[in-house]
Motif scaffolding. Sequence first.
Motif, PDB file in Angstrom:
ATOM      1  N   MET A 105       0.911  -1.340  -0.026  1.00 21.70           N
ATOM      2  CA  MET A 105      -0.058   0.165   0.054  1.00 21.70           C
ATOM      3  C   MET A 105       0.861   1.136  -0.012  1.00 21.70           C
ATOM      4  N   LEU A 106       0.576   2.284  -0.762  1.00 20.79           N
ATOM      5  CA  LEU A 106       1.086   3.592  -0.883  1.00 20.79           C
ATOM      6  C   LEU A 106       0.253   4.543  -0.468  1.00 20.79           C
ATOM      7  N   PHE A 107       0.615   5.381   0.735  1.00 25.74           N
ATOM      8  CA  PHE A 107      -0.291   6.217   1.268  1.00 25.74           C
ATOM      9  C   PHE A 107       0.196   7.608   0.857  1.00 25.74           C
ATOM     10  N   VAL A 108      -0.403   8.318  -0.147  1.00 26.29           N
ATOM     11  CA  VAL A 108       0.053   9.768  -0.415  1.00 26.29           C
ATOM     12  C   VAL A 108      -0.446  10.707   0.378  1.00 26.29           C
ATOM     13  N   SER A 109       0.464  11.659   1.063  1.00 26.67           N
ATOM     14  CA  SER A 109      -0.219  12.799   1.638  1.00 26.67           C
ATOM     15  C   SER A 109      -1.172  13.705   0.959  1.00 26.67           C
ATOM     16  N   GLY A 110      -2.103  14.443   1.631  1.00 26.20           N
ATOM     17  CA  GLY A 110      -2.898  15.076   0.903  1.00 26.20           C
ATOM     18  C   GLY A 110      -2.117  16.364  -0.065  1.00 26.20           C
ATOM     19  N   GLN A 111      -2.721  16.523  -1.216  1.00 27.55           N
ATOM     20  CA  GLN A 111      -2.057  17.424  -2.054  1.00 27.55           C
ATOM     21  C   GLN A 111      -3.230  18.666  -2.439  1.00 27.55           C
ATOM     22  N   ILE A 112      -2.671  19.729  -2.270  1.00 24.90           N
ATOM     23  CA  ILE A 112      -3.573  20.905  -2.047  1.00 24.90           C
ATOM     24  C   ILE A 112      -3.883  21.205  -3.824  1.00 24.90           C
ATOM     25  N   SER A 113      -5.050  22.023  -4.188  1.00 23.22           N
ATOM     26  CA  SER A 113      -5.228  22.588  -5.430  1.00 23.22           C
ATOM     27  C   SER A 113      -4.321  23.735  -5.697  1.00 23.22           C
ATOM     28  N   ALA A 114      -3.413  23.495  -6.751  1.00 24.72           N
ATOM     29  CA  ALA A 114      -2.646  24.433  -7.420  1.00 24.72           C
ATOM     30  C   ALA A 114      -2.386  24.061  -8.827  1.00 24.72           C
ATOM     31  N   ASP A 115      -2.011  24.996  -9.574  1.00 26.90           N
ATOM     32  CA  ASP A 115      -1.937  24.579 -11.037  1.00 26.90           C
ATOM     33  C   ASP A 115      -0.576  25.559 -11.428  1.00 26.90           C
ATOM     34  N   GLU A 116      -0.260  25.777 -12.681  1.00 34.10           N
ATOM     35  CA  GLU A 116       0.969  26.382 -13.045  1.00 34.10           C
ATOM     36  C   GLU A 116       1.031  27.900 -12.786  1.00 34.10           C
ATOM     37  N   ASN A 117      -0.106  28.565 -12.282  1.00 35.34           N
ATOM     38  CA  ASN A 117      -0.362  29.894 -11.890  1.00 35.34           C
ATOM     39  C   ASN A 117       0.009  30.084 -10.312  1.00 35.34           C
ATOM     40  N   GLY A 118      -0.060  28.907  -9.422  1.00 35.60           N
ATOM     41  CA  GLY A 118       0.083  28.855  -8.045  1.00 35.60           C
ATOM     42  C   GLY A 118      -1.028  28.098  -7.449  1.00 35.60           C
ATOM     43  N   LEU A 119      -1.092  28.531  -6.100  1.00 37.49           N
ATOM     44  CA  LEU A 119      -2.563  27.806  -5.328  1.00 37.49           C
ATOM     45  C   LEU A 119      -3.643  28.364  -5.939  1.00 37.49           C
ATOM     46  N   ILE A 120      -4.742  27.420  -6.070  1.00 35.96           N
ATOM     47  CA  ILE A 120      -6.141  27.741  -6.230  1.00 35.96           C
ATOM     48  C   ILE A 120      -6.915  27.829  -5.110  1.00 35.96           C
ATOM     49  N   LYS A 121      -7.163  29.140  -4.632  1.00 27.94           N
ATOM     50  CA  LYS A 121      -7.536  29.469  -3.327  1.00 27.94           C
ATOM     51  C   LYS A 121      -9.086  29.976  -3.449  1.00 27.94           C
ATOM     52  N   GLY A 122      -9.531  29.713  -2.445  1.00 30.36           N
ATOM     53  CA  GLY A 122     -11.143  30.270  -2.054  1.00 30.36           C
ATOM     54  C   GLY A 122     -12.083  29.431  -1.571  1.00 30.36           C
ATOM     55  N   VAL A 123     -13.303  29.748  -1.159  1.00 35.76           N
ATOM     56  CA  VAL A 123     -14.266  29.213  -0.466  1.00 35.76           C
ATOM     57  C   VAL A 123     -15.349  28.487  -1.483  1.00 35.76           C
ATOM     58  N   VAL A 124     -15.339  27.615  -1.721  1.00 34.67           N
ATOM     59  CA  VAL A 124     -16.591  27.029  -2.745  1.00 34.67           C
ATOM     60  C   VAL A 124     -17.897  27.302  -2.008  1.00 34.67           C
ATOM     61  N   GLY A 125     -18.731  27.727  -3.115  1.00 31.19           N
ATOM     62  CA  GLY A 125     -20.064  28.383  -2.653  1.00 31.19           C
ATOM     63  C   GLY A 125     -20.092  29.818  -2.496  1.00 31.19           C
ATOM     64  N   ARG A 126     -18.762  30.356  -2.318  1.00 28.69           N
ATOM     65  CA  ARG A 126     -18.476  31.869  -2.322  1.00 28.69           C
ATOM     66  C   ARG A 126     -17.794  32.402  -3.338  1.00 28.69           C
ATOM     67  N   ASP A 127     -16.615  31.794  -3.404  1.00 32.74           N
ATOM     68  CA  ASP A 127     -15.501  32.293  -4.346  1.00 32.74           C
ATOM     69  C   ASP A 127     -15.517  31.498  -5.726  1.00 32.74           C
ATOM     70  N   LEU A 128     -15.701  30.219  -5.597  1.00 32.27           N
ATOM     71  CA  LEU A 128     -15.895  29.312  -6.554  1.00 32.27           C
ATOM     72  C   LEU A 128     -16.986  28.585  -6.935  1.00 32.27           C
ATOM     73  N   ASP A 129     -17.453  28.176  -7.910  1.00 35.14           N
ATOM     74  CA  ASP A 129     -18.442  27.143  -8.136  1.00 35.14           C
ATOM     75  C   ASP A 129     -18.168  25.965  -8.303  1.00 35.14           C
TER      76      ASP A 129
END
Length: 152
Positions: A33-57
Amino acid sequence: MDIESRLAELGITLPDAPAPAANYVPAVQSGNMLFVSGQISADENGLIKGVVGRDLDVESAAAAARRCGLALIAQARAATGSLDKIVRVVKLTGFVNSTPDFTDQPEVINGCSDLMVEVFGDAGRHARAAVSAAALPRGVAVEVEAIFEIAS
């Protein structure tokens, strides 16, 4: 079909496996078994931030979850040396930084789940949890962790 060829066929380029941001390792193998640590939302421009339902759909948040999935696959490749060692995706746990009244966390985490099936086929079908979080590290919209079964 080997997974690298499948990625190329799908036009998917994996990001570099992100380095840990604190005192932990990106992945731990225990037996097959391979347990991979949590990966946070990011793309080539950096972190994808915000609150879903307010800032993101839902659609934007699902795209952020897909980016988490790409990072999970990149971490699995870095840990094993080859994605062909992945026998199956066992479980995903997804966290969505969302407003208290937002209830579409499953649709958001589908962005990651759909990617796993797209890349690994039936071996990408997995158990899953999709939960709300009042906040996530660095203010990101989504974080997903994974458990993979690997060939011994």
